[in-house]
Design a protein around this motif. Structure first.
Motif, PDB file in Angstrom:
ATOM      1  N   LEU A 291     -31.921 -52.618 -19.155  1.00 46.95           N
ATOM      2  CA  LEU A 291     -32.901 -52.391 -20.206  1.00 46.95           C
ATOM      3  C   LEU A 291     -33.054 -50.919 -20.579  1.00 46.95           C
ATOM      4  O   LEU A 291     -33.186 -50.569 -21.750  1.00 46.95           O
ATOM      5  N   LEU A 292     -33.023 -50.047 -19.600  1.00 43.24           N
ATOM      6  CA  LEU A 292     -33.347 -48.635 -19.840  1.00 43.24           C
ATOM      7  C   LEU A 292     -32.124 -47.727 -19.858  1.00 43.24           C
ATOM      8  O   LEU A 292     -32.261 -46.500 -19.787  1.00 43.24           O
ATOM      9  N   SER A 293     -30.929 -48.313 -19.964  1.00 40.27           N
ATOM     10  CA  SER A 293     -29.707 -47.509 -19.995  1.00 40.27           C
ATOM     11  C   SER A 293     -29.760 -46.478 -21.109  1.00 40.27           C
ATOM     12  O   SER A 293     -30.139 -46.784 -22.238  1.00 40.27           O
ATOM     13  N   GLY A 294     -29.397 -45.235 -20.762  1.00 37.07           N
ATOM     14  CA  GLY A 294     -29.369 -44.164 -21.742  1.00 37.07           C
ATOM     15  C   GLY A 294     -30.654 -43.370 -21.816  1.00 37.07           C
ATOM     16  O   GLY A 294     -30.680 -42.271 -22.372  1.00 37.07           O
ATOM     17  N   PHE A 295     -31.746 -43.912 -21.253  1.00 32.53           N
ATOM     18  CA  PHE A 295     -33.034 -43.217 -21.298  1.00 32.53           C
ATOM     19  C   PHE A 295     -33.407 -42.600 -19.947  1.00 32.53           C
ATOM     20  O   PHE A 295     -34.296 -41.762 -19.879  1.00 32.53           O
ATOM     21  N   VAL A 296     -32.755 -43.030 -18.878  1.00 32.67           N
ATOM     22  CA  VAL A 296     -33.106 -42.561 -17.538  1.00 32.67           C
ATOM     23  C   VAL A 296     -32.327 -41.283 -17.224  1.00 32.67           C
ATOM     24  O   VAL A 296     -31.098 -41.274 -17.257  1.00 32.67           O
ATOM     25  N   THR A 299     -33.992 -35.299 -12.700  1.00 39.90           N
ATOM     26  CA  THR A 299     -34.770 -34.082 -12.903  1.00 39.90           C
ATOM     27  C   THR A 299     -33.883 -32.876 -13.183  1.00 39.90           C
ATOM     28  O   THR A 299     -34.323 -31.882 -13.752  1.00 39.90           O
ATOM     29  N   CYS A 300     -32.588 -32.983 -12.832  1.00 36.24           N
ATOM     30  CA  CYS A 300     -31.656 -31.884 -13.105  1.00 36.24           C
ATOM     31  C   CYS A 300     -31.189 -31.882 -14.559  1.00 36.24           C
ATOM     32  O   CYS A 300     -30.503 -30.954 -15.003  1.00 36.24           O
ATOM     33  N   GLY A 301     -31.539 -32.935 -15.300  1.00 35.68           N
ATOM     34  CA  GLY A 301     -31.184 -33.004 -16.715  1.00 35.68           C
ATOM     35  C   GLY A 301     -30.061 -33.965 -17.035  1.00 35.68           C
ATOM     36  O   GLY A 301     -29.859 -34.334 -18.194  1.00 35.68           O
ATOM     37  N   LYS A 302     -29.300 -34.381 -16.035  1.00 36.98           N
ATOM     38  CA  LYS A 302     -28.182 -35.291 -16.276  1.00 36.98           C
ATOM     39  C   LYS A 302     -28.664 -36.740 -16.361  1.00 36.98           C
ATOM     40  O   LYS A 302     -29.641 -37.119 -15.717  1.00 36.98           O
ATOM     41  N   LYS A 303     -27.941 -37.546 -17.159  1.00 35.60           N
ATOM     42  CA  LYS A 303     -28.276 -38.965 -17.251  1.00 35.60           C
ATOM     43  C   LYS A 303     -27.933 -39.663 -15.950  1.00 35.60           C
ATOM     44  O   LYS A 303     -26.965 -39.320 -15.279  1.00 35.60           O
ATOM     45  N   MET A 304     -28.730 -40.678 -15.619  1.00 34.61           N
ATOM     46  CA  MET A 304     -28.487 -41.461 -14.417  1.00 34.61           C
ATOM     47  C   MET A 304     -27.857 -42.789 -14.830  1.00 34.61           C
ATOM     48  O   MET A 304     -28.262 -43.401 -15.823  1.00 34.61           O
ATOM     49  N   TYR A 305     -26.853 -43.209 -14.096  1.00 33.17           N
ATOM     50  CA  TYR A 305     -26.128 -44.435 -14.407  1.00 33.17           C
ATOM     51  C   TYR A 305     -26.274 -45.438 -13.269  1.00 33.17           C
ATOM     52  O   TYR A 305     -26.574 -45.081 -12.128  1.00 33.17           O
ATOM     53  N   VAL A 306     -26.056 -46.705 -13.611  1.00 28.80           N
ATOM     54  CA  VAL A 306     -26.176 -47.774 -12.615  1.00 28.80           C
ATOM     55  C   VAL A 306     -24.825 -47.988 -11.947  1.00 28.80           C
ATOM     56  O   VAL A 306     -23.818 -48.217 -12.620  1.00 28.80           O
ATOM     57  N   TYR A 307     -24.823 -47.874 -10.640  1.00 27.00           N
ATOM     58  CA  TYR A 307     -23.597 -48.099  -9.878  1.00 27.00           C
ATOM     59  C   TYR A 307     -23.766 -49.351  -9.028  1.00 27.00           C
ATOM     60  O   TYR A 307     -24.794 -49.551  -8.382  1.00 27.00           O
ATOM     61  N   HIS A 308     -22.763 -50.191  -9.062  1.00 26.84           N
ATOM     62  CA  HIS A 308     -22.753 -51.437  -8.277  1.00 26.84           C
ATOM     63  C   HIS A 308     -23.889 -52.380  -8.669  1.00 26.84           C
ATOM     64  O   HIS A 308     -24.288 -53.236  -7.896  1.00 26.84           O
ATOM     65  N   GLY A 309     -24.430 -52.187  -9.884  1.00 28.61           N
ATOM     66  CA  GLY A 309     -25.405 -53.129 -10.415  1.00 28.61           C
ATOM     67  C   GLY A 309     -26.743 -53.139  -9.726  1.00 28.61           C
ATOM     68  O   GLY A 309     -27.537 -54.056  -9.906  1.00 28.61           O
ATOM     69  N   GLU A 310     -27.071 -52.094  -8.950  1.00 28.77           N
ATOM     70  CA  GLU A 310     -28.322 -52.121  -8.193  1.00 28.77           C
ATOM     71  C   GLU A 310     -29.262 -50.952  -8.481  1.00 28.77           C
ATOM     72  O   GLU A 310     -30.470 -51.128  -8.562  1.00 28.77           O
ATOM     73  N   LYS A 311     -28.704 -49.732  -8.621  1.00 29.27           N
ATOM     74  CA  LYS A 311     -29.560 -48.552  -8.726  1.00 29.27           C
ATOM     75  C   LYS A 311     -29.082 -47.594  -9.814  1.00 29.27           C
ATOM     76  O   LYS A 311     -27.878 -47.444 -10.038  1.00 29.27           O
ATOM     77  N   TYR A 312     -30.064 -46.943 -10.456  1.00 32.59           N
ATOM     78  CA  TYR A 312     -29.747 -45.771 -11.264  1.00 32.59           C
ATOM     79  C   TYR A 312     -29.587 -44.614 -10.281  1.00 32.59           C
ATOM     80  O   TYR A 312     -30.440 -44.417  -9.402  1.00 32.59           O
ATOM     81  N   ILE A 319     -30.235 -38.483  -6.137  1.00 32.18           N
ATOM     82  CA  ILE A 319     -31.492 -39.205  -6.365  1.00 32.18           C
ATOM     83  C   ILE A 319     -31.160 -40.564  -6.946  1.00 32.18           C
ATOM     84  O   ILE A 319     -30.287 -40.691  -7.809  1.00 32.18           O
ATOM     85  N   SER A 320     -31.863 -41.601  -6.499  1.00 30.69           N
ATOM     86  CA  SER A 320     -31.602 -42.946  -7.019  1.00 30.69           C
ATOM     87  C   SER A 320     -32.899 -43.746  -7.045  1.00 30.69           C
ATOM     88  O   SER A 320     -33.873 -43.410  -6.372  1.00 30.69           O
ATOM     89  N   ILE A 321     -32.868 -44.815  -7.866  1.00 32.84           N
ATOM     90  CA  ILE A 321     -34.013 -45.722  -7.946  1.00 32.84           C
ATOM     91  C   ILE A 321     -33.480 -47.096  -8.329  1.00 32.84           C
ATOM     92  O   ILE A 321     -32.632 -47.217  -9.213  1.00 32.84           O
ATOM     93  N   ILE A 326     -37.626 -49.637 -11.498  1.00 30.65           N
ATOM     94  CA  ILE A 326     -37.944 -48.828 -12.681  1.00 30.65           C
ATOM     95  C   ILE A 326     -38.265 -49.721 -13.880  1.00 30.65           C
ATOM     96  O   ILE A 326     -39.079 -49.366 -14.726  1.00 30.65           O
ATOM     97  N   ASP A 327     -37.659 -50.919 -13.950  1.00 27.53           N
ATOM     98  CA  ASP A 327     -38.005 -51.861 -15.018  1.00 27.53           C
ATOM     99  C   ASP A 327     -39.451 -52.313 -14.891  1.00 27.53           C
ATOM    100  O   ASP A 327     -40.183 -52.423 -15.889  1.00 27.53           O
ATOM    101  N   GLU A 328     -39.892 -52.575 -13.656  1.00 23.48           N
ATOM    102  CA  GLU A 328     -41.272 -53.008 -13.428  1.00 23.48           C
ATOM    103  C   GLU A 328     -42.255 -51.882 -13.734  1.00 23.48           C
ATOM    104  O   GLU A 328     -43.330 -52.109 -14.299  1.00 23.48           O
ATOM    105  N   ILE A 329     -41.880 -50.658 -13.378  1.00 19.88           N
ATOM    106  CA  ILE A 329     -42.741 -49.498 -13.656  1.00 19.88           C
ATOM    107  C   ILE A 329     -42.873 -49.309 -15.160  1.00 19.88           C
ATOM    108  O   ILE A 329     -43.962 -49.030 -15.678  1.00 19.88           O
ATOM    109  N   TYR A 330     -41.775 -49.478 -15.859  1.00 19.06           N
ATOM    110  CA  TYR A 330     -41.791 -49.331 -17.323  1.00 19.06           C
ATOM    111  C   TYR A 330     -42.687 -50.395 -17.950  1.00 19.06           C
ATOM    112  O   TYR A 330     -43.481 -50.101 -18.843  1.00 19.06           O
ATOM    113  N   HIS A 331     -42.549 -51.629 -17.461  1.00 22.24           N
ATOM    114  CA  HIS A 331     -43.381 -52.722 -17.974  1.00 22.24           C
ATOM    115  C   HIS A 331     -44.856 -52.415 -17.748  1.00 22.24           C
ATOM    116  O   HIS A 331     -45.700 -52.622 -18.625  1.00 22.24           O
ATOM    117  N   GLU A 332     -45.185 -51.901 -16.578  1.00 18.35           N
ATOM    118  CA  GLU A 332     -46.575 -51.562 -16.266  1.00 18.35           C
ATOM    119  C   GLU A 332     -47.081 -50.466 -17.204  1.00 18.35           C
ATOM    120  O   GLU A 332     -48.240 -50.489 -17.626  1.00 18.35           O
TER     121      GLU A 332
END
Length: 489
Positions: A291-296, A299-312, A319-321, A326-332
């Motif tokens: 859902l949030l691809s491209g927006f995450v 803090t260093c400024g680089k985009k975060m990508y999903v690896y192995h379908g589990e974490k940005y 750093i990972s989440i 993060i989808d639930e946090i966004y919904h909240e």
């Protein structure tokens, strides 16, 4: 430092506008004030003061403006009203489609349209619908005329396909080219290589209609052209732009029967082979399911990508989440994105009061300007009739002239302020009303709709080791100044 959005101003003032005291300079000041209120930078002003609105697309200034849009020199165009951009509906649709395609914005102050806002983007949706309706009408007329023209033996326009020629306006087999066209399919079925086919034809001494050697791209075009199997495609190409062929939407394409050069089975098999080859060489990448691809961002400024379908994750900072977290946090966060009903009512009341107060003041100033002009004209006539001495004329006229200079500055500024408030109010209202029940329906919404919402209201999501910063766009404040909403979680 954030770069200011570059925009242009379109000035085309009618005779009626000028009779009301709305000079080109007045419209330019009003547009500049609006650009300033949005934090934009005016790069160009396009002057078409004496040009009829019946057709402006071919005007030198219109061409310059469209070139600036395509080159990215400007990213938006401000004008007083849609009728000043173009009275011709067809040209208005063309302008809107070009701007939409280039990702540029149209800002009509009178109609409160600013396509840089969510409410304004609805304009593009309506324009697209109108354009589609117009295209369907054209296609309907062409659909009715093309078969008749074909039966009557009339040319359907354009060059005849390779292997054919026109004889008495009727498409017939060309005895010289048809055998070569047929050989193209036979050679391709053997080698399955377009370059090989081109090379063999050239070695045999054959040349294209222009007298030049065959190339693999030429062979590709001949193999794809369905006229060889007796079905000719017409009404599909536009004019060349910059040497590149452009095509109309497929919904406008037509197909008519013509003499055959190869069996349909042969044509289908050649095209099946090419489709299979293209599939192997251009396999599409996996479709994004996050859902949030491209927006995450890290803090260093680089985009975060999903690896192995589990974490940005950020490979640099480690750093990972988890995606689910993060989808639930966004919904909240969406729960607090909207103002409460009480706050929303207060906001709407304040906006309405401020707009009405400014409009009342504008009415007073406009009425004063009208009276001043009338009085100045009367004084001038009295001087011409020698009812006033030169000294008395100057004494009476100069204060009115000085006041007109003030009004000519105040009125456009006040109009720009009202324009900004109206457009901002409509933008905020569209987002608020469209998202009011978002939380209740979020769980049942299709992924594509959720993604659309994210793209409209999300600015950036930044993740560090302990906090998540979510920036959402277009949340109005109670003071009436709409902007970004940032939450640190």
């Amino acid at each position: 430092m954030e770069t200011k959005k570059p925009v242009g101003i379109w000035i085309r003032v009618s005779t009626e506008d000028q009779a009301r005291g709305e000079s080109p300079e007045h419209h330019e000041r009003r547009a500049r004030m609006y650009a300033e209120s949005k934090g934009w930078s005016v790069q160009e002003v396009y002057h078409l003061e004496a040009v009829s609105g019946k057709s402006v697309m071919a005007h030198t200034e219109a061409k310059r403006m469209l070139k600036d849009i395509r080159d990215g020199h400007i990213e938006g165009l401000i004008f007083s009203k849609l009728a000043r951009l173009a009275r011709n509906t067809k040209e208005l649709l063309e302008f809107a489609e070009i701007f939409n395609k280039e990702g540029a914005d149209l800002i009509s102050l009178h109609e409160s349209i600013d396509t840089s806002t969510p409410a304004g983007r609805l304009f593009y949706t309506m324009i697209a619908a109108m354009a589609q309706w117009e295209r369907e009408e054209i296609v309907s007329r062409i659909n009715a005329s093309i078969p008749i023209r074909a039966k009557m033996g009339k040319s359907l326009g354009g060059l005849s396909p390779y292997g054919y020629r026109y004889e008495n306006k009727l498409l017939v087999i060309d005895e010289k080219e048809a055998p070569i066209r047929k050989l193209v399919y036979e050679l391709f079925l053997k080698s399955k290589r377009r370059k090989t086919v081109a090379s063999e034809l050239n070695t045999m001494g054959y040349r294209s209609r222009k007298g030049v050697p065959f190339t693999d791209s030429t062979i590709f075009g001949l193999l794809r052209d369905s006229s060889a199997k007796g079905i000719r495609r017409v009404n599909y190409n536009k004019h060349r732009i910059g040497g590149k062929q452009t095509y109309k939407p497929e919904s406008e394409w037509m197909y008519v029967e013509c003499p055959t050069i190869v069996d349909e089975e042969v044509w289908n098999e050649c095209n099946r082979i090419m489709d299979e080859q293209r599939e192997k060489n251009h396999r599409p990448g996996p479709k994004s399911v996050h859902l949030l691809s491209g927006f995450v961002h890290c803090t260093c400024g680089k985009k975060m990508y999903v690896y192995h379908g589990e974490k940005y994750a950020c490979k640099v900072c480690k750093i990972s989440i988890p995606v689910q977290d993060i989808d639930e946090i966004y919904h909240e966060q969406l729960r607090t994105f909207l103002l409460s009903d009480t706050d929303l009512a207060t906001y709407e009341k304040d906006q309405d009061t401020e707009i009405k107060e400014k409009e009342r003041l504008l009415g007073i100033l406009t009425e004063e300007a009208t009276k001043n002009r009338k009085r100045m004209t009367e004084l001038l006539n009295m001087r011409l009739e020698k009812e006033l001495t030169k000294e008395n004329f100057i004494a009476y006229h100069r204060p009115l002239e000085e006041r007109m200079e003030q009004l000519d500055s105040q009125i456009p500024e006040l109009q720009a302020s009202i324009d900004f408030l109206k457009i901002q109010y409509l933008s905020s209202d569209a987002v608020l009303n469209g998202a009011k029940d978002l939380n209740n329906h979020w769980g049942n919404m299709p992924f594509e709709e959720k993604r659309s919402v994210v793209e409209i209201i999300t600015d950036k999501i930044t993740v560090d080791k302990e906090d998540i910063h979510i920036k959402l766009d277009y949340r109005p404040s109670i003071s009436g100044n709409a902007g970004k909403s940032q939450s640190n979680l």
